[in-house]
Design a protein around this motif. Sequence first.
Motif, PDB file in Angstrom:
ATOM      1  N   GLY A  41       0.813  -1.207   0.000  1.00  0.00           N
ATOM      2  CA  GLY A  41       0.000   0.000   0.000  1.00  0.00           C
ATOM      3  C   GLY A  41       0.850   1.262   0.000  1.00  0.00           C
ATOM      4  N   THR A  42       1.942   1.242   0.769  1.00  0.00           N
ATOM      5  CA  THR A  42       2.854   2.375   0.809  1.00  0.00           C
ATOM      6  C   THR A  42       3.456   2.630  -0.571  1.00  0.00           C
ATOM      7  N   PHE A  43       3.901   1.568  -1.226  1.00  0.00           N
ATOM      8  CA  PHE A  43       4.486   1.679  -2.559  1.00  0.00           C
ATOM      9  C   PHE A  43       3.460   2.224  -3.557  1.00  0.00           C
ATOM     10  N   ALA A  44       2.237   1.681  -3.499  1.00  0.00           N
ATOM     11  CA  ALA A  44       1.195   2.099  -4.442  1.00  0.00           C
ATOM     12  C   ALA A  44       0.808   3.554  -4.238  1.00  0.00           C
ATOM     13  N   PHE A  77      -3.019   2.749  -9.065  1.00  0.00           N
ATOM     14  CA  PHE A  77      -2.191   2.750  -7.856  1.00  0.00           C
ATOM     15  C   PHE A  77      -2.934   3.370  -6.673  1.00  0.00           C
ATOM     16  N   ASP A  78      -3.694   4.424  -6.930  1.00  0.00           N
ATOM     17  CA  ASP A  78      -4.445   5.062  -5.852  1.00  0.00           C
ATOM     18  C   ASP A  78      -5.505   4.119  -5.291  1.00  0.00           C
ATOM     19  N   SER A  79      -6.185   3.382  -6.152  1.00  0.00           N
ATOM     20  CA  SER A  79      -7.232   2.463  -5.712  1.00  0.00           C
ATOM     21  C   SER A  79      -6.651   1.284  -4.939  1.00  0.00           C
ATOM     22  N   VAL A  80      -5.517   0.769  -5.390  1.00  0.00           N
ATOM     23  CA  VAL A  80      -4.851  -0.326  -4.679  1.00  0.00           C
ATOM     24  C   VAL A  80      -4.398   0.142  -3.296  1.00  0.00           C
ATOM     25  N   GLY A  81      -3.774   1.315  -3.252  1.00  0.00           N
ATOM     26  CA  GLY A  81      -3.355   1.859  -1.963  1.00  0.00           C
ATOM     27  C   GLY A  81      -4.525   2.097  -1.038  1.00  0.00           C
ATOM     28  N   LEU A  82      -5.619   2.601  -1.578  1.00  0.00           N
ATOM     29  CA  LEU A  82      -6.825   2.855  -0.799  1.00  0.00           C
ATOM     30  C   LEU A  82      -7.341   1.566  -0.164  1.00  0.00           C
ATOM     31  N   GLY A  89      -6.930   5.102   4.712  1.00  0.00           N
ATOM     32  CA  GLY A  89      -7.004   5.003   3.262  1.00  0.00           C
ATOM     33  C   GLY A  89      -7.122   6.342   2.550  1.00  0.00           C
ATOM     34  N   ALA A  90      -7.931   7.259   3.110  1.00  0.00           N
ATOM     35  CA  ALA A  90      -8.286   8.461   2.364  1.00  0.00           C
ATOM     36  C   ALA A  90      -7.492   9.709   2.738  1.00  0.00           C
ATOM     37  N   ALA A  91      -6.995   9.803   3.985  1.00  0.00           N
ATOM     38  CA  ALA A  91      -6.373  11.060   4.433  1.00  0.00           C
ATOM     39  C   ALA A  91      -5.080  11.375   3.691  1.00  0.00           C
ATOM     40  N   GLY A  92      -4.301  10.350   3.336  1.00  0.00           N
ATOM     41  CA  GLY A  92      -3.071  10.598   2.587  1.00  0.00           C
ATOM     42  C   GLY A  92      -3.359  11.252   1.249  1.00  0.00           C
TER      43      GLY A  92
END
Length: 213
Positions: free
Chosen positions: A17-20, A98-103, A132-135
Amino acid sequence: MIPFQVPSFVNILDFIGTFAFAISGIRLASAKRFDWFGAYVVGLATAIGGGTIRDVLLDVTPAWMTTPVYLICTAIAMFFVIAFGKYVIRLNNTFFIFDSVGLALFTIVGAEKSLALGYPFWVAIIMGSITGAAGGVIRDVFINEIPLIFRKEIYAMACVIGGIAYWLCLKMNLETSVSQIIGGSVVLITRILAVKYRITLPILKGDTEEHGS
């Protein structure tokens, strides 16, 4: 000699998640013509922003302050974008993927950490959504865009739906790893379907008309 510890499934989700998320932030910073340092800062803020807010609310030390892995993951993401920039930056769907995977991954990591600390399920769902969303909010502020969660797209609500699905799976006594996979998949599928079929939340409309005297 420090013994080697095998990362847990949640740790692996956290790293991916960090990478994505870092790539999603760096990719947008590149589109805004940021320099390398600026792009790294945006990527790092995207990757650790939600988790930092979560940990502060849960009264624990933010995860990135106890291990350099988040800084390293962001650096790897930075070099990935530099190496494959002409492909990553030009693809319109790259940011979304990438945003959706990280989320999805961060939602489950946040919910799992909250439950592990003994908080009730409703707190876990909120903490998962913040993780998930604040970043992404911090990222959008840094690049001078309206934060995605404040637009009509289904974003933070996908975290809530995925968090509920994760909790229901645990209540049905499914294996923790299975519950995590299902919960994360629900977040990802909800986000994809919402964008594909343009499913949005109702817009709160105010009276913008000027009334004469």
